[in-house]
Design a protein around this motif. Structure first.
Motif, PDB file in Angstrom:
ATOM      1  N   ALA A  75       0.698  -1.346  -0.077  1.00  0.00           N
ATOM      2  CA  ALA A  75       0.066  -0.005  -0.066  1.00  0.00           C
ATOM      3  C   ALA A  75       0.776   1.199  -0.021  1.00  0.00           C
ATOM      4  O   ALA A  75       0.487   2.240  -0.724  1.00  0.00           O
ATOM      5  CB  ALA A  75      -1.075  -0.059   1.322  1.00  0.00           C
ATOM      6  N   VAL A  76       1.938   1.315   0.707  1.00  0.00           N
ATOM      7  CA  VAL A  76       2.633   2.585   0.664  1.00  0.00           C
ATOM      8  C   VAL A  76       3.490   2.500  -0.612  1.00  0.00           C
ATOM      9  O   VAL A  76       3.698   3.862  -1.011  1.00  0.00           O
ATOM     10  CB  VAL A  76       3.795   2.544   1.840  1.00  0.00           C
ATOM     11  N   GLY A  77       3.861   1.447  -1.294  1.00  0.00           N
ATOM     12  CA  GLY A  77       4.432   1.439  -2.449  1.00  0.00           C
ATOM     13  C   GLY A  77       3.485   2.114  -3.629  1.00  0.00           C
ATOM     14  O   GLY A  77       4.054   2.940  -4.533  1.00  0.00           O
ATOM     15  N   VAL A  78       2.012   1.753  -3.450  1.00  0.00           N
ATOM     16  CA  VAL A  78       1.108   2.318  -4.260  1.00  0.00           C
ATOM     17  C   VAL A  78       1.091   3.942  -3.982  1.00  0.00           C
ATOM     18  O   VAL A  78       1.093   4.698  -4.997  1.00  0.00           O
ATOM     19  CB  VAL A  78      -0.194   1.743  -3.997  1.00  0.00           C
ATOM     20  N   LEU A  79       1.165   4.210  -2.895  1.00  0.00           N
ATOM     21  CA  LEU A  79       1.201   5.890  -2.368  1.00  0.00           C
ATOM     22  C   LEU A  79       2.257   6.448  -3.349  1.00  0.00           C
ATOM     23  O   LEU A  79       2.367   7.657  -3.805  1.00  0.00           O
ATOM     24  CB  LEU A  79       1.082   5.863  -0.991  1.00  0.00           C
ATOM     25  N   HIS A  80       3.579   5.938  -3.071  1.00  0.00           N
ATOM     26  CA  HIS A  80       4.547   6.375  -3.858  1.00  0.00           C
ATOM     27  C   HIS A  80       4.388   6.720  -5.254  1.00  0.00           C
ATOM     28  O   HIS A  80       4.627   7.729  -5.915  1.00  0.00           O
ATOM     29  CB  HIS A  80       5.900   5.479  -3.697  1.00  0.00           C
ATOM     30  N   ALA A  81       3.763   5.246  -5.705  1.00  0.00           N
ATOM     31  CA  ALA A  81       3.656   5.492  -7.416  1.00  0.00           C
ATOM     32  C   ALA A  81       2.549   6.700  -7.469  1.00  0.00           C
ATOM     33  O   ALA A  81       2.816   7.458  -8.569  1.00  0.00           O
ATOM     34  CB  ALA A  81       3.312   4.187  -7.592  1.00  0.00           C
ATOM     35  N   GLU A  82       1.545   6.678  -6.852  1.00  0.00           N
ATOM     36  CA  GLU A  82       0.405   7.790  -6.912  1.00  0.00           C
ATOM     37  C   GLU A  82       1.238   9.307  -6.868  1.00  0.00           C
ATOM     38  O   GLU A  82       0.860  10.037  -7.753  1.00  0.00           O
ATOM     39  CB  GLU A  82      -0.671   7.534  -6.122  1.00  0.00           C
ATOM     40  N   MET A  83       1.780   9.299  -5.837  1.00  0.00           N
ATOM     41  CA  MET A  83       2.447  10.667  -5.857  1.00  0.00           C
ATOM     42  C   MET A  83       3.433  11.139  -7.024  1.00  0.00           C
ATOM     43  O   MET A  83       3.366  12.234  -7.346  1.00  0.00           O
ATOM     44  CB  MET A  83       3.437  10.675  -4.414  1.00  0.00           C
ATOM     45  N   ARG A  84       4.133  10.003  -7.386  1.00  0.00           N
ATOM     46  CA  ARG A  84       5.065  10.373  -8.638  1.00  0.00           C
ATOM     47  C   ARG A  84       4.350  10.817  -9.717  1.00  0.00           C
ATOM     48  O   ARG A  84       4.163  11.786 -10.660  1.00  0.00           O
ATOM     49  CB  ARG A  84       5.957   9.177  -9.005  1.00  0.00           C
ATOM     50  N   ARG A  85       3.012  10.269 -10.161  1.00  0.00           N
ATOM     51  CA  ARG A  85       2.106  10.610 -11.082  1.00  0.00           C
ATOM     52  C   ARG A  85       1.762  12.053 -10.773  1.00  0.00           C
ATOM     53  O   ARG A  85       1.178  12.537 -11.985  1.00  0.00           O
ATOM     54  CB  ARG A  85       1.020   9.596 -11.100  1.00  0.00           C
ATOM     55  N   LEU A  86       1.682  12.379  -9.631  1.00  0.00           N
ATOM     56  CA  LEU A  86       1.112  13.730  -9.345  1.00  0.00           C
ATOM     57  C   LEU A  86       2.128  14.918  -9.318  1.00  0.00           C
ATOM     58  O   LEU A  86       2.083  15.958  -8.645  1.00  0.00           O
ATOM     59  CB  LEU A  86       0.300  13.870  -8.317  1.00  0.00           C
ATOM     60  N   SER A  87       3.433  14.384  -9.664  1.00  0.00           N
ATOM     61  CA  SER A  87       4.690  15.302  -9.773  1.00  0.00           C
ATOM     62  C   SER A  87       4.871  15.634  -8.313  1.00  0.00           C
ATOM     63  O   SER A  87       5.519  17.087  -8.071  1.00  0.00           O
ATOM     64  CB  SER A  87       4.321  16.420 -10.424  1.00  0.00           C
ATOM     65  N   SER A  88       5.097  14.957  -7.338  1.00  0.00           N
ATOM     66  CA  SER A  88       5.399  15.344  -5.922  1.00  0.00           C
ATOM     67  C   SER A  88       6.804  15.586  -5.840  1.00  0.00           C
ATOM     68  O   SER A  88       7.705  14.950  -6.307  1.00  0.00           O
ATOM     69  CB  SER A  88       5.021  14.047  -5.029  1.00  0.00           C
ATOM     70  N   LEU A  89       6.907  16.666  -5.236  1.00  0.00           N
ATOM     71  CA  LEU A  89       8.140  17.407  -4.766  1.00  0.00           C
ATOM     72  C   LEU A  89       9.074  16.231  -4.041  1.00  0.00           C
ATOM     73  O   LEU A  89      10.365  16.246  -3.927  1.00  0.00           O
ATOM     74  CB  LEU A  89       7.950  18.430  -4.165  1.00  0.00           C
ATOM     75  N   ILE A  90       8.457  15.942  -2.987  1.00  0.00           N
ATOM     76  CA  ILE A  90       8.905  15.031  -1.695  1.00  0.00           C
ATOM     77  C   ILE A  90       9.391  13.638  -2.451  1.00  0.00           C
ATOM     78  O   ILE A  90      10.666  13.236  -2.286  1.00  0.00           O
ATOM     79  CB  ILE A  90       8.019  14.842  -0.705  1.00  0.00           C
ATOM     80  N   MET A  91       8.672  13.254  -3.280  1.00  0.00           N
ATOM     81  CA  MET A  91       9.184  11.994  -3.906  1.00  0.00           C
ATOM     82  C   MET A  91      10.096  12.236  -5.142  1.00  0.00           C
ATOM     83  O   MET A  91      11.023  11.326  -5.000  1.00  0.00           O
ATOM     84  CB  MET A  91       8.063  11.402  -4.693  1.00  0.00           C
ATOM     85  N   GLY A  92      10.178  13.256  -5.515  1.00  0.00           N
ATOM     86  CA  GLY A  92      11.198  13.526  -6.683  1.00  0.00           C
ATOM     87  C   GLY A  92      12.596  13.830  -5.955  1.00  0.00           C
ATOM     88  O   GLY A  92      13.708  13.074  -6.528  1.00  0.00           O
ATOM     89  N   CYS A  93      12.385  14.520  -4.792  1.00  0.00           N
ATOM     90  CA  CYS A  93      13.606  14.659  -4.049  1.00  0.00           C
ATOM     91  C   CYS A  93      14.162  13.358  -3.331  1.00  0.00           C
ATOM     92  O   CYS A  93      15.224  12.975  -3.376  1.00  0.00           O
ATOM     93  CB  CYS A  93      13.617  15.629  -3.042  1.00  0.00           C
TER      94      CYS A  93
END
Ligand code: FAD
Length: 462
Positions: A64-82
């Motif tokens: 589930a947290v891996g899915v959250l990562h993937a969703e955030m990347r799709r939404l151009s998350s700054l935190i995931m990008g960094c």
């Protein structure tokens, strides 16, 4: 356009600022450090990680947290990008170099022309002139603001305690006793399958260690702290040990999937794992060893662990306060305070738990505030997505579930239990073979994960 004021430059506040600015909204980000500190933050960087350096599993196929990562990347998350740019090896987990990560977020925020950072505490309810506010002050919200929110929300805000784990200097670890290996040799992104340091224990050493932990001297609670419960996912090691002699061997000290490189024929009875904490590989944190024992006790106890007899600690464990709202009762579906809708909340103060979840709820708050500023009604993500499922947990939204009920509201990490169930659980694999036991659970998670990502794609596009 009038700016959106964001209070708190942590994971949620920075993500919210980024999402607003990307959509053309000016933002003023108020961060009290270094003018005023907290019990856990050590630097004046934005988005400082206060304890572990792990964003947990990066597997979006059935976690589930891996899915959250993937969703955030799709939404151009700054935190995931960094995080992706500052990743360090950690098996199947996404771990980051904490300094590199925080510096990257700080630099990105500082460089954005629409974001102004103001250093200083917001020591009460934000001024009325601020007509759109996101409060993302986290579990260590300063007392003056926490009291003002409690009074305004007309609801007793809850508090409980988490404990943090110690960090050890690599060159003080005895590698003639310890060895590098990830559990089941699992190699995650950038990993080698040998990312953790393992300290083996035989039965006698384990029993002596557990007995010492149970007898250890802990930091007493202050009077007002006495009846605050622990969050179950972050139990201090000594509290786990007190639950029974076998508890640790089935929890953070389990020996499964590990073979002692120095003595391959003898199975360790228990294993303490250390995870790399910085890019240089000079620091390692003790996985699952959050503790509230006294500092002097910690050094004595943890040097009982084979390989750590001469361990030097870069930081010892400790206790912290966690402040969060009774959100299902006091927040609306887009995270606004019902009693004063100009105030929106984001991050851990809303009752999610964890770095990734906090950033994700910052992302949502940013999107909602941005839509509002453009005169549009915010559109919620589908409840089948990880973002939608977490939002539902927090706001008690469109899924009627026991967890979401105000009376039992507890901060929670994202998990598949928060997702709406499948119409029918898979019973056969792709080749048509009947699934058995854990295969069924894995197959179900895979379908939930795929559904979440497909639904997120459709929502993001819309
Ligand atoms: P934060 O990242 O804490 O950001 C809030 C910011 O607001 C801070 O920078 C603070 O200085 C600022 N602030 C507070 N009050 C004011 C004010 N009045 N005015 C202006 N600024 C203010 N999660 C994990 O996933 N893994 C862990 O290992 C982990 N360990 C934790 C250990 C500790 C000690 C704590 C406290 C929490 C831990 N958490 C952990 C939980 C949680 O995920 C983090 O706290 C996370 O940083 C929360 O993100 P946030 O953006 O909501 O708050």
């Amino acid at each position: 356009k009038r700016p959106v004021h964001i209070v708190g430059g942590g994971l949620a506040g920075c993500e919210a600022a980024w999402q607003l600015a990307r959509r053309g909204s000016p933002v003023v980000l108020h961060e009290m450090r270094p003018t005023r500190g907290t019990d856990a933050h050590k630097t004046d960087s934005l988005a400082e990680l206060v304890c572990s350096n792990s964003f947990r599993s990066d597997d979006s196929s059935n976690n589930a947290v891996g899915v959250l990562h993937a969703e955030m990347r799709r939404l151009s998350s700054l935190i995931m990008g960094c995080a992706d740019r500052h990743q360090i090896p950690a098996g199947g987990a996404l771990a980051v170099d904490r300094e590199g990560f925080a510096e990257a977020v700080t630099a990105a925020i500082a460089a954005h022309p629409l974001i102004t950072v103001e250093r200083g505490e917001v020591a009460g309810l934000p001024p009325e002139a601020w007509d759109s506010v996101i409060i993302a002050t986290g579990p260590l919200t300063s007392p003056a603001l926490a009291d003002a929110i409690r009074a305004r929300a007309d609801e007793q805000a809850l508090a409980f305690f988490d404990a943090i784990a110690p960090i050890i200097h690599f060159d003080s670890i005895d590698m003639s006793v310890c060895w590098f290996q990830s559990r089941y040799d699992k190699a995650g992104p950038g990993g080698s399958g040998a990312d953790y340091i393992n300290c083996p224990m035989d039965k006698e050493q384990y029993e002596a260690f557990v007995a010492a932990l149970v007898a250890s001297d802990t930091v007493p609670f202050r009077e007002f702290e006495a009846n605050t419960p622990y969050f179950d996912g972050c139990l201090p090691i000594e509290v786990m040990a007190a639950r029974g002699p076998e508890t640790l061997r089935h929890g953070p000290m389990k020996p499964m999937g590990l073979t002692n490189a120095h003595n391959p024929t003898v199975k360790p009875y228990a294993v303490v794992q250390l995870r790399q904490d910085n890019a240089l590989g000079t620091l390692y944190n003790m996985v699952g060893f959050q503790t509230k024992t006294r500092h002097g006790e910690q050094t004595r106890l943890f040097r009982m662990i084979p390989g750590l007899e001469k361990a030097e600690f870069a930081r010892l464990g400790g206790l912290h306060r966690n402040t969060y709202l009774n959100s299902p009762r006091v927040l609306d579906a887009t995270l606004r305070l019902k009693a004063e809708p100009r105030l929106r909340f984001a991050g851990q103060i809303t009752g999610c738990e964890g770095y990734v979840e906090s950033a994700a709820m910052g992302l949502m708050a940013g999107l909602f505030a941005s839509a509002e500023q453009r005169g549009q009604a915010p559109v919620l993500p589908p409840p089948t997505t990880a973002h939608g499922a977490l939002l539902n947990h927090i706001t008690g939204g469109h899924i009627e579930s026991l967890e979401a009920g105000p009376r039992s509201f507890q901060p929670m990490n994202v998990n598949f239990g928060l997702f709406p169930p499948l119409d029918a659980n898979p019973t056969r694999d792709a080749e048509g073979n009947r699934l058995r036991g854990t295969q069924k659970t894995v197959a179900k998670k895979q379908v939930l994960a795929a559904r979440a990502l497909a639904d997120m794609d459709a929502w993001a596009k819309a």
